[in-house]
Design a protein around this motif. Structure first.
Motif, PDB file in Angstrom:
ATOM      1  N   ALA A  80       1.114  -6.090  -0.485  1.00  0.00           N
ATOM      2  CA  ALA A  80       2.099  -6.764  -1.330  1.00  0.00           C
ATOM      3  C   ALA A  80       1.573  -8.092  -1.858  1.00  0.00           C
ATOM      4  O   ALA A  80       1.945  -8.513  -2.939  1.00  0.00           O
ATOM      5  N   VAL A 140      -7.155   2.841  -1.081  1.00  0.00           N
ATOM      6  CA  VAL A 140      -6.562   1.501  -0.935  1.00  0.00           C
ATOM      7  C   VAL A 140      -6.309   0.912  -2.317  1.00  0.00           C
ATOM      8  O   VAL A 140      -7.156   1.024  -3.191  1.00  0.00           O
ATOM      9  N   PRO A 141      -5.179   0.233  -2.528  1.00  0.00           N
ATOM     10  CA  PRO A 141      -4.002   0.171  -1.667  1.00  0.00           C
ATOM     11  C   PRO A 141      -3.095   1.376  -1.905  1.00  0.00           C
ATOM     12  O   PRO A 141      -3.288   2.108  -2.870  1.00  0.00           O
ATOM     13  N   GLU A 170      -0.064   3.764  -2.950  1.00  0.00           N
ATOM     14  CA  GLU A 170       0.853   3.811  -4.095  1.00  0.00           C
ATOM     15  C   GLU A 170       2.182   3.185  -3.652  1.00  0.00           C
ATOM     16  O   GLU A 170       2.689   3.507  -2.586  1.00  0.00           O
ATOM     17  N   ASN A 171       2.708   2.286  -4.457  1.00  0.00           N
ATOM     18  CA  ASN A 171       3.905   1.565  -4.007  1.00  0.00           C
ATOM     19  C   ASN A 171       5.183   2.003  -4.710  1.00  0.00           C
ATOM     20  O   ASN A 171       6.226   1.415  -4.507  1.00  0.00           O
ATOM     21  N   ASN A 179       9.953  -0.224  -5.371  1.00  0.00           N
ATOM     22  CA  ASN A 179       8.583  -0.694  -5.287  1.00  0.00           C
ATOM     23  C   ASN A 179       8.379  -0.988  -3.796  1.00  0.00           C
ATOM     24  O   ASN A 179       8.935  -1.961  -3.270  1.00  0.00           O
ATOM     25  N   ALA A 197       6.263  -2.263  -2.042  1.00  0.00           N
ATOM     26  CA  ALA A 197       5.684  -3.544  -1.632  1.00  0.00           C
ATOM     27  C   ALA A 197       6.678  -4.689  -1.784  1.00  0.00           C
ATOM     28  O   ALA A 197       6.373  -5.822  -1.439  1.00  0.00           O
ATOM     29  N   MET A 198       7.847  -4.380  -2.318  1.00  0.00           N
ATOM     30  CA  MET A 198       8.868  -5.414  -2.554  1.00  0.00           C
ATOM     31  C   MET A 198      10.171  -4.992  -1.876  1.00  0.00           C
ATOM     32  O   MET A 198      10.380  -3.810  -1.608  1.00  0.00           O
ATOM     33  N   SER A 205       2.816  -5.876  -8.804  1.00  0.00           N
ATOM     34  CA  SER A 205       3.075  -4.515  -8.345  1.00  0.00           C
ATOM     35  C   SER A 205       2.657  -3.463  -9.346  1.00  0.00           C
ATOM     36  O   SER A 205       2.198  -2.390  -8.984  1.00  0.00           O
ATOM     37  N   ARG A 206       2.856  -3.739 -10.627  1.00  0.00           N
ATOM     38  CA  ARG A 206       2.405  -2.849 -11.689  1.00  0.00           C
ATOM     39  C   ARG A 206       2.727  -3.481 -13.036  1.00  0.00           C
ATOM     40  O   ARG A 206       3.483  -4.434 -13.099  1.00  0.00           O
ATOM     41  N   HIS A 257      -0.210   0.659 -10.596  1.00  0.00           N
ATOM     42  CA  HIS A 257      -0.290  -0.305  -9.498  1.00  0.00           C
ATOM     43  C   HIS A 257      -0.496  -1.686 -10.099  1.00  0.00           C
ATOM     44  O   HIS A 257      -0.477  -1.838 -11.332  1.00  0.00           O
ATOM     45  N   GLY A 258      -0.706  -2.661  -9.241  1.00  0.00           N
ATOM     46  CA  GLY A 258      -0.766  -4.041  -9.686  1.00  0.00           C
ATOM     47  C   GLY A 258      -1.976  -4.351 -10.560  1.00  0.00           C
ATOM     48  O   GLY A 258      -3.007  -3.681 -10.496  1.00  0.00           O
ATOM     49  N   LEU A 270      -5.221  -2.141  -9.741  1.00  0.00           N
ATOM     50  CA  LEU A 270      -5.386  -1.593  -8.391  1.00  0.00           C
ATOM     51  C   LEU A 270      -5.217  -0.069  -8.391  1.00  0.00           C
ATOM     52  O   LEU A 270      -5.509   0.589  -7.403  1.00  0.00           O
TER      53      LEU A 270
END
Lengths: 312, 387
Positions: free
Chosen positions: A116, A137-138, A140-141, A147, A149-150, B149-150, B170-171, B194
């Motif tokens: 994150a 890596v990383p 998939e969020n 999301n 990671a959030m 994040s993206r 992704h980010g 990413l």
């Protein structure tokens, strides 16, 4: 120090992610199941120990009443009781303490692999035991509206975290504790313990709900999966009375609560044990084998006691 | 015995609190509460711009004197990104997805772009806040930046409103590259993500022109090779990849020991780049391919920043709280100096402009007592610090 746990966990999580088609939620769920299975012996021992301590509560209560003016003798009697039943009161803690770094490792692994923040991603470097996994890596969020990671912007996951944590606490809360608490019999220790357990039942869901509000929703997935798997695990072990916990069936009455918890569900032979009121703590003691070395829950000793008492 | 009994009573609570305390501690580790300072310099005015936590600061590059500071009172206005100066304005994105345009001379905020979020009820929104981690690319009309994040966003410099959003999987943490339109190509924005891809985006429409799989996550930016019209990118599969922007293909790739986050530095057809294992590489480009590289295991921590190149020397900063000065053959560490915190951010070299004096090495660190420190290149002494 925790790296010993975190690094393999990160590697396993990434491996699962790779073989499960890049589905991060499924990976977290499978990972949680694997960790739960791996720690099952510890959980089981802890449960046994907790149960054994529960069963002794009526006995302890009687001792406390009997020696309420002589704390020293009461302490001796308690120790004697523990010895007699082959219970190591500290044994319930040990598995929990061993599980703690595992839980933290799991938690850190999920946070690190979701990456994150830059520092979390930086922290991931050098941790993979299989360098080929660097390519995933990383993680998939994106999952549904989330999301990972959030935090969940719709607050659905925090609510589910609170609900499942509460449910798990409620289902696993010892029923005897509540009864002891209600009877107002002066069993201070049991009352305090019951109160503490009750407090935790509300405190824990709120705390985890706060985590779910504040941190990556991937963690909320883990919390929810862990709670549901935990409930399922205990249900499979036959240790949950859903109807009673959900208030669909009446709680055990005081008499039931005052006697050692019927162990028939778990150990039929233990159910044969006579009520403690019939056998004083200082009555001639039945012969028993050498206390078990680790003595978490010595079923052999109990069987021997039950047998000799029944004969007596 | 009483204490033993008390232990039983409080056991659940103690263990619960222990677990929770540990979780809180762990959660805070590397969490959003920490950032590293983004440092950049305006070579014309000798001004250093620093974005860190809730402030953007301008410092005199030679003396360290604070020229102005813009403090933000947002609840969470952390800055990771390196500020970018353009035509009297400093642009920097924050941790809640805002883009700030600040007057480079006075420090006054000219405008701020805040992403619109659809609100369902009260604070409930289906649009999560996202973070700006990388720095921006600037055109005459727009500011382009990636989100943590993206996605990539373009904001109009005139209306300060969003022009378009380009979706990535992704980010986007590195600095995008902007190229004005030519006779043969439209104005194009290149970003690496990413999600493993390099994207070429039409800057007027926000449409994808083409994309290329790099084989691994690319958290840093790109280095442009004007002579070949190539870009070089470091990835998390421990590779440096050369991409031909004309042919939209990977020309060559070279494997190194560890993950590469930092952008390579290019000089005289040699790429200098560090990895997160603390190694520094000098990779020659021979006959439009990567040649045999030299390397040196220099640091005990990762090298995240782009190396700074001076005459004959390569300067790198490291997570092991050191800066290192190495000759370009990478066989001798000329000197190293300790910093108080981890030196993860980009470095700046400020020439002194005086005969016989090289200049200052300016580096940001993770230590609050030494957010930015300037070392004299010749004497290796600390000249100033900002905390």
């Amino acid at each position: 120090m925790l790296d010993i746990v975190i690094n393999p966990f990160i590697t396993i999580l990434l491996f699962l992610y790779q073989i499960l088609g890049g589905n991060v939620v499924l990976s977290i769920v499978v990972f949680t199941i694997l960790v739960r299975l791996a720690t099952y012996p510890l959980t089981h021992k802890q449960q046994q120990s907790t149960k054994a301590m529960q069963e002794l509560q009526p006995e302890l209560k009687k001792l406390q009443e009997k020696y309420k003016n002589d704390r020293e003798r009461m302490a001796q009697a308690q120790m004697e009781l523990y010895r007699e039943y082959g219970v190591n009161p500290l044994a319930g803690c040990l598995p929990l303490i061993i599980q703690l770094p595992i839980l933290l490792g799991l938690y850190r692994a999920i946070v690190a692999t979701l990456a994150a923040t830059p520092l979390q991603l930086l922290n991931l470097s050098g941790r993979l035991w299989v360098p080929d996994l660097s390519s995933v890596v990383p993680l998939e969020n994106k999952f549904l509206w989330l999301n990972l990671a959030m935090p969940d912007p719709l607050y659905v996951l925090p609510i589910l975290v609170v609900a499942t944590t509460f449910l798990q606490q409620k289902l696993l809360m010892p029923t005897t504790s509540s009864n002891n608490n209600q009877n107002g019999s002066g069993n201070e220790t049991a009352d305090q313990a019951a109160q503490m357990t009750k407090n935790m039942m509300y405190f824990m869901p709120l705390m985890f709900g706060f985590f779910a509000l504040s941190f990556a929703s991937g963690l909320s997935i883990y919390f929810i999966a862990s709670n549901l798997i935990g409930i399922g695990q205990y249900a499979l072990m036959g240790k949950i009375n859903f109807r009673q916990a959900l208030g669909l069936a009446p709680a055990e009455d005081e008499n039931e609560a005052a006697q050692p918890t019927p162990a028939a569900k778990v150990k039929p032979e233990a159910a044969e044990k006579p009520k403690r009121s019939e056998v004083s703590a200082f009555a001639p003691k039945p012969k028993r084998g050498k206390p078990k070395r680790e003595g978490i829950y010595d079923s052999r000793a109990q069987r021997a006691q039950a047998k000799s008492r029944t004969k007596g | 015995m009483n204490s033993l009994r008390d232990f039983f009573v409080s056991r659940r609570l103690t263990l619960g609190v222990l677990v929770l305390a540990a979780l809180v501690l762990v959660a805070c580790d590397g969490g959003p509460g920490e950032s590293w300072p983004g440092v950049t310099a305006n070579a014309d005015t000798n001004v250093i711009y620093v974005a860190n936590n809730k402030s953007v600061v301008a410092l005199d590059a030679l003396s360290g004197e604070k020229l102005w500071a813009e403090d933000y009172t947002y609840e969470e206005a952390l800055f990771f990104a390196v500020p970018v100066g353009d035509n009297g304005t400093v642009f920097v994105g924050d941790y809640e997805g805002r883009m700030h345009a600040i007057d480079a001379t006075t420090g006054e905020q000219q405008w701020v772009y805040e992403p619109e979020r659809r609100m369902i009820a009260g604070p409930i929104s289906p649009d999560p806040k996202d973070r700006v981690i990388g720095s921006v690319a600037v055109s005459e009309d727009a500011v382009f930046f990636g989100l943590g994040s993206r996605n990539v966003t373009a904001v109009s410099r005139e209306t300060h409103e969003e022009l378009w959003t380009f979706e990535t999987d992704h980010g986007v943490w590195g600095e995008p590259l902007y190229f004005d339109k030519t006779e043969t190509a439209p104005a194009t924005l290149y970003v690496v993500s990413l999600d493993h891809y390099l994207y070429a985006i039409h800057t007027e429409s926000g449409d994808q022109l083409w994309k290329l799989d790099l084989g691994g996550a690319a958290p840093g930016g790109m280095t442009y090779d004007e002579e070949r019209n190539w870009v070089y990118v470091g990835t998390f599969v421990s590779e440096i990849v050369a991409v031909d922007l004309d042919a939209h293909t990977i020309v060559d790739r070279v494997k190194v020991s560890d993950w590469v986050w930092g952008r390579p530095a290019l000089q005289d057809d040699i790429l200098y780049v560090g990895d997160l294992g603390g190694n520094l590489y000098a990779i020659p480009i021979v006959d439009n391919r990567f040649g045999e590289f030299a390397d040196i295991d220099i640091a005990d921590g990762g090298i995240r920043s782009t190396p700074v190149l001076t005459d004959g020397m390569v300067i790198v900063s490291s997570q092991d709280k050191h800066i290192y000065v190495v000759n370009k053959e990478l066989d001798t560490v000329e000197w190293s100096e300790k910093t108080k915190g981890e030196a993860l951010t980009e470095m700046v070299f400020v020439p002194s402009g005086e005969e016989g004096q090289a200049g200052l090495i300016v580096v940001g660190t993770s230590d609050n007592d030494q957010k930015v420190v300037a070392f004299d290149y010749d004497s290796r002494e600390e000249v100033w610090r900002y905390d």
